[in-house]
Design a protein around this motif. Structure first.
Motif, PDB file in Angstrom:
ATOM      1  N   ASP A 195      70.075  19.418  32.208  1.00 54.81           N
ATOM      2  CA  ASP A 195      70.190  20.578  33.094  1.00 54.81           C
ATOM      3  C   ASP A 195      69.396  20.313  34.365  1.00 54.81           C
ATOM      4  OD1 ASP A 195      71.723  21.919  31.175  1.00 54.81           O
ATOM      5  OD2 ASP A 195      69.930  22.753  30.212  1.00 54.81           O
ATOM      6  N   VAL A 196      70.093  19.972  35.436  1.00 51.40           N
ATOM      7  CA  VAL A 196      69.440  19.745  36.722  1.00 51.40           C
ATOM      8  C   VAL A 196      68.817  21.030  37.219  1.00 51.40           C
ATOM      9  CG1 VAL A 196      69.794  18.972  39.090  1.00 51.40           C
ATOM     10  CG2 VAL A 196      71.059  17.887  37.223  1.00 51.40           C
ATOM     11  N   ASN A 197      69.536  22.129  37.071  1.00 51.52           N
ATOM     12  CA  ASN A 197      69.036  23.466  37.383  1.00 51.52           C
ATOM     13  C   ASN A 197      69.846  24.452  36.554  1.00 51.52           C
ATOM     14  OD1 ASN A 197      71.473  24.116  38.871  1.00 51.52           O
ATOM     15  ND2 ASN A 197      70.654  22.878  40.562  1.00 51.52           N
ATOM     16  N   PRO A 198      69.575  25.757  36.621  1.00 57.95           N
ATOM     17  CA  PRO A 198      70.307  26.702  35.762  1.00 57.95           C
ATOM     18  C   PRO A 198      71.816  26.711  35.971  1.00 57.95           C
ATOM     19  CG  PRO A 198      68.301  27.716  36.588  1.00 57.95           C
ATOM     20  CD  PRO A 198      68.433  26.410  37.309  1.00 57.95           C
ATOM     21  N   GLN A 199      72.308  26.233  37.115  1.00 52.29           N
ATOM     22  CA  GLN A 199      73.738  26.235  37.384  1.00 52.29           C
ATOM     23  C   GLN A 199      74.417  24.888  37.111  1.00 52.29           C
ATOM     24  OE1 GLN A 199      71.515  27.596  39.877  1.00 52.29           O
ATOM     25  NE2 GLN A 199      71.847  29.515  38.764  1.00 52.29           N
ATOM     26  N   TRP A 200      73.667  23.804  37.134  1.00 50.98           N
ATOM     27  CA  TRP A 200      74.278  22.470  37.158  1.00 50.98           C
ATOM     28  C   TRP A 200      73.772  21.616  36.003  1.00 50.98           C
ATOM     29  CZ3 TRP A 200      72.732  18.043  40.940  1.00 50.98           C
ATOM     30  CH2 TRP A 200      73.648  16.977  40.815  1.00 50.98           C
ATOM     31  N   THR A 201      74.709  21.070  35.205  1.00 48.70           N
ATOM     32  CA  THR A 201      74.399  20.168  34.093  1.00 48.70           C
ATOM     33  C   THR A 201      75.165  18.858  34.285  1.00 48.70           C
ATOM     34  OG1 THR A 201      74.093  22.023  32.568  1.00 48.70           O
ATOM     35  CG2 THR A 201      74.498  19.854  31.588  1.00 48.70           C
ATOM     36  N   VAL A 202      74.497  17.734  34.002  1.00 44.49           N
ATOM     37  CA  VAL A 202      75.161  16.438  34.031  1.00 44.49           C
ATOM     38  C   VAL A 202      75.116  15.835  32.627  1.00 44.49           C
ATOM     39  CG1 VAL A 202      74.709  15.997  36.460  1.00 44.49           C
ATOM     40  CG2 VAL A 202      73.043  15.253  34.751  1.00 44.49           C
ATOM     41  N   ARG A 203      76.077  14.952  32.346  1.00 43.63           N
ATOM     42  CA  ARG A 203      76.196  14.363  31.013  1.00 43.63           C
ATOM     43  C   ARG A 203      76.567  12.892  31.111  1.00 43.63           C
ATOM     44  NH1 ARG A 203      78.973  19.192  30.886  1.00 43.63           N
ATOM     45  NH2 ARG A 203      77.901  20.772  29.637  1.00 43.63           N
ATOM     46  N   ASN A 241      83.952   3.238  24.753  1.00 40.44           N
ATOM     47  CA  ASN A 241      84.232   4.360  25.652  1.00 40.44           C
ATOM     48  C   ASN A 241      82.941   4.699  26.411  1.00 40.44           C
ATOM     49  OD1 ASN A 241      84.474   6.975  26.733  1.00 40.44           O
ATOM     50  ND2 ASN A 241      85.793   7.688  25.082  1.00 40.44           N
ATOM     51  N   PHE A 242      82.969   4.571  27.732  1.00 38.87           N
ATOM     52  CA  PHE A 242      81.821   4.891  28.594  1.00 38.87           C
ATOM     53  C   PHE A 242      82.197   6.118  29.428  1.00 38.87           C
ATOM     54  CE2 PHE A 242      81.981   0.334  27.858  1.00 38.87           C
ATOM     55  CZ  PHE A 242      80.710   0.078  27.358  1.00 38.87           C
ATOM     56  N   SER A 243      81.425   7.197  29.299  1.00 35.37           N
ATOM     57  CA  SER A 243      81.814   8.469  29.900  1.00 35.37           C
ATOM     58  C   SER A 243      80.674   9.113  30.670  1.00 35.37           C
ATOM     59  CB  SER A 243      82.293   9.452  28.819  1.00 35.37           C
ATOM     60  OG  SER A 243      83.451   8.987  28.178  1.00 35.37           O
ATOM     61  N   ALA A 244      81.058   9.955  31.630  1.00 34.13           N
ATOM     62  CA  ALA A 244      80.115  10.783  32.381  1.00 34.13           C
ATOM     63  C   ALA A 244      80.812  12.076  32.742  1.00 34.13           C
ATOM     64  CB  ALA A 244      79.624  10.066  33.635  1.00 34.13           C
ATOM     65  N   GLY A 245      80.023  13.133  32.918  1.00 33.60           N
ATOM     66  CA  GLY A 245      80.625  14.421  33.251  1.00 33.60           C
ATOM     67  C   GLY A 245      79.615  15.387  33.811  1.00 33.60           C
ATOM     68  N   THR A 246      80.109  16.557  34.199  1.00 35.18           N
ATOM     69  CA  THR A 246      79.243  17.563  34.792  1.00 35.18           C
ATOM     70  C   THR A 246      79.837  18.942  34.559  1.00 35.18           C
ATOM     71  OG1 THR A 246      78.077  18.215  36.820  1.00 35.18           O
ATOM     72  CG2 THR A 246      80.365  17.492  37.053  1.00 35.18           C
ATOM     73  N   SER A 247      78.983  19.968  34.601  1.00 31.14           N
ATOM     74  CA  SER A 247      79.403  21.363  34.557  1.00 31.14           C
ATOM     75  C   SER A 247      78.687  22.116  35.659  1.00 31.14           C
ATOM     76  CB  SER A 247      79.068  22.014  33.210  1.00 31.14           C
ATOM     77  OG  SER A 247      79.801  21.426  32.160  1.00 31.14           O
ATOM     78  N   PHE A 248      79.410  23.026  36.307  1.00 28.10           N
ATOM     79  CA  PHE A 248      78.810  23.877  37.337  1.00 28.10           C
ATOM     80  C   PHE A 248      79.120  25.327  36.993  1.00 28.10           C
ATOM     81  CE2 PHE A 248      78.794  26.208  41.367  1.00 28.10           C
ATOM     82  CZ  PHE A 248      77.488  25.928  41.775  1.00 28.10           C
ATOM     83  N   LYS A 249      78.053  26.103  36.837  1.00 25.39           N
ATOM     84  CA  LYS A 249      78.186  27.517  36.500  1.00 25.39           C
ATOM     85  C   LYS A 249      78.316  28.306  37.797  1.00 25.39           C
ATOM     86  CE  LYS A 249      76.235  30.906  33.306  1.00 25.39           C
ATOM     87  NZ  LYS A 249      75.135  31.186  32.355  1.00 25.39           N
ATOM     88  N   ALA A 250      79.554  28.611  38.169  1.00 21.38           N
ATOM     89  CA  ALA A 250      79.804  29.278  39.440  1.00 21.38           C
ATOM     90  C   ALA A 250      79.339  30.726  39.434  1.00 21.38           C
ATOM     91  CB  ALA A 250      81.296  29.217  39.769  1.00 21.38           C
ATOM     92  N   SER A 251      79.304  31.350  38.252  1.00 19.69           N
ATOM     93  CA  SER A 251      78.808  32.719  38.109  1.00 19.69           C
ATOM     94  C   SER A 251      78.308  32.888  36.682  1.00 19.69           C
ATOM     95  CB  SER A 251      79.913  33.725  38.435  1.00 19.69           C
ATOM     96  OG  SER A 251      80.900  33.720  37.423  1.00 19.69           O
ATOM     97  N   GLU A 252      77.852  34.067  36.346  1.00 15.90           N
ATOM     98  CA  GLU A 252      77.379  34.307  34.992  1.00 15.90           C
ATOM     99  C   GLU A 252      78.482  34.117  33.957  1.00 15.90           C
ATOM    100  OE1 GLU A 252      74.400  34.979  33.495  1.00 15.90           O
ATOM    101  OE2 GLU A 252      73.604  34.349  35.442  1.00 15.90           O
ATOM    102  N   ARG A 253      79.739  34.259  34.374  1.00 14.36           N
ATOM    103  CA  ARG A 253      80.844  34.232  33.425  1.00 14.36           C
ATOM    104  C   ARG A 253      81.805  33.059  33.603  1.00 14.36           C
ATOM    105  NH1 ARG A 253      81.442  38.764  30.383  1.00 14.36           N
ATOM    106  NH2 ARG A 253      80.106  40.527  30.903  1.00 14.36           N
ATOM    107  N   PHE A 254      81.682  32.308  34.682  1.00 14.05           N
ATOM    108  CA  PHE A 254      82.679  31.275  34.972  1.00 14.05           C
ATOM    109  C   PHE A 254      82.017  29.922  35.192  1.00 14.05           C
ATOM    110  CE2 PHE A 254      85.541  28.940  37.876  1.00 14.05           C
ATOM    111  CZ  PHE A 254      86.683  28.930  37.080  1.00 14.05           C
ATOM    112  N   VAL A 271      85.431  30.658  30.691  1.00  9.97           N
ATOM    113  CA  VAL A 271      85.129  32.001  31.164  1.00  9.97           C
ATOM    114  C   VAL A 271      84.645  32.842  30.000  1.00  9.97           C
ATOM    115  CG1 VAL A 271      87.515  32.781  30.884  1.00  9.97           C
ATOM    116  CG2 VAL A 271      85.992  33.996  32.461  1.00  9.97           C
ATOM    117  N   ALA A 272      83.587  33.609  30.204  1.00  9.93           N
ATOM    118  CA  ALA A 272      83.063  34.550  29.210  1.00  9.93           C
ATOM    119  C   ALA A 272      83.567  35.949  29.516  1.00  9.93           C
ATOM    120  CB  ALA A 272      81.540  34.526  29.214  1.00  9.93           C
TER     121      ALA A 272
END
Length: 430
Positions: free
Chosen positions: A329-337, A363-376, A428-429
């Motif tokens: 978790d880079v910050n509360p909105q952004w995660t890298v993997r 298999n060599f993989s990388a990814g990311t998630s960005f929390k655009a809002s509390e629900r998305f 989406v939540a």
């Protein structure tokens, strides 16, 4: 000449209703059912929570308070060569001769897009969910003049798995879950048939079939503030496809075999036993590990029903995948993997053909998630998969057991195979 004899040593001798190498987990199984999971090379899925882990473990939605939905799409771009190293054909009363044709088949497995999605809702104690996936999907094309034409021409397999699930929190730490797997399979495959004279054009054979069948999944998770353990099992599914075999273009003494025969084909997909762990090493860093045992031994043959009534050996073996990865978790909105997975092939030397050019892979993989809002949340991932070179060496025979028996002594190799996988998804939540 028995009307089933052509089938014994030709298309169906290697068929399995579409078992060609996939770009991902093993043989013809595709594991891209979660973009989040792909980013860490599928190293923690049975131990993670939420709808993105529902395919691997129905207990993943236990404890959910409210709803969550996810959709994903993966572009799978395989590359590689299937090369002839001296395959020969032995026609009756003739000396062995080269099978001929183009000795190099480049990129026989087509690019594809794999969709999937899931939704779940819970009240904190009980949760219900639904996952829709396509675990066995691919298309292959060999040219009409390929050296591999007697083993494989065109192959298409489409499966759709609908998995209704329920999970229950037995204690504040223990979640258990169960699911049905309602799976549809639709397959078409074809190959060329040698006429008795090398001066004659080849004949052709096409098999088609489809059907709905059932399996099940079950799992459990034990969760603490630092460690989550997940165990899950997905059953083998016995598929029975109803369809037909069309034979055409045979000449001379073989011409009577040109016909359409209605029949069925029965085969089993592998079971999966999954063990996974996630460890929160720091407030930002989570380490993941996962081992999967695949019951590919269930895929030992394909049984063709009346009027053919033959069993076609496949002789797959049980196999493993091992994966490790991390989420940061880079910050509360952004995660890298990132993650690495090693997968064993269930195919055996001596039984591997051009329709199934599978081998061990990394298999060599990388990814990311960005929390655009509390629900998305938006997820993205990319993978590079490299395959070990492997022999293509399965011996078959057209018209087996008759005076026209024509052995094809296959001697080839899978070379320089790899794949790129790019995936995008959203959660989406509600």
């Amino acid at each position: 000449m028995n009307k089933g004899r052509i089938l014994v040593g030709t298309a169906a001798g290697a068929m399995a209703f579409g078992m060609a190498a996939s770009a991902s987990a093993q043989a013809f199984y595709l594991q891209e059912q979660s973009v989040r999971g792909q980013g860490r090379a599928f190293s923690g899925e049975a131990a993670d929570t939420g709808v993105d882990s529902l395919w691997w473990n129905p207990a993943s939605i236990g404890g959910m308070d409210g709803g969550e939905a996810a959709v994903h799409a993966s572009a799978i771009l395989p590359r590689g060569k299937v090369v002839d190293n001296g395959t020969v054909i032995v026609r009756p009363a003739q000396a062995p001769r080269s099978v001929g044709g183009d000795p190099v088949a480049k990129n026989p497995i087509n690019n594809g897009v794999l969709p999937s999605g899931a939704v779940a809702y819970g009240n904190g104690k009980i949760a219900v969910g639904l996952a829709i996936s396509a675990p066995y999907n691919f298309t292959t094309n060999y040219d009409a003049d390929s050296w591999a034409r007697y083993s494989a021409d065109k192959t298409k397999l489409r499966t759709f798995d609908i998995q209704p699930s329920v999970a229950f929190m037995v204690t504040p730490q223990l979640s258990i879950g169960a699911a049905l797997n309602v799976e549809y399979a639709d397959a078409t495959l074809s190959n060329y048939l040698p006429n008795l004279s090398p001066l004659l054009a080849d004949g052709h054979q096409t098999l088609k079939g489809d059907g709905w069948d059932l399996g099940w999944s079950a799992g459990a998770q034990y969760r603490t503030d630092v460690v989550t353990l997940g165990l899950a099992y997905k059953s083998s599914i016995k598929h029975k496809l109803s369809g037909d075999v069309t034979t055409e273009g045979l000449l001379g003494p073989l011409a009577a075999q040109n016909r359409v025969i209605d029949t069925t084909a029965t085969f089993r997909t592998p079971w999966q036993a999954i063990g996974s762990i996630r460890v929160k090493a720091t407030p930002q860093l989570t380490l993941n590990g996962q081992i999967v045992r695949y019951g590919w031994g269930k895929f030992d043959d394909i049984r063709l029903g009346a009027p053919l009534n033959v069993a076609l050996p496949e002789n797959y073996k049980n196999s493993w995948t091992y994966a490790g990865g991390l989420d940061y978790d880079v910050n509360p909105q952004w995660t890298v993997r990132a993650g690495v997975q090693y997968g064993e092939t269930p195919t055996n030397d001596g039984n591997r053909d051009a329709r199934v050019p599978d081998s061990n892979r990394w298999n060599f993989s990388a990814g990311t998630s960005f929390k655009a809002s509390e629900r998305f949340t938006v997820d993205a991932a990319a993978s590079y998969i490299t395959f070990k070179d492997a022999p293509i060496d399965r011996i078959t025979a057209a018209y087996a057991g008759t005076a026209a028996q024509t052995p094809i002594l296959t001697n080839g190799e899978l070379q320089d195979a790899s794949a790129l996988v790019f995936s995008l998804g959203a959660r989406v939540a509600f």
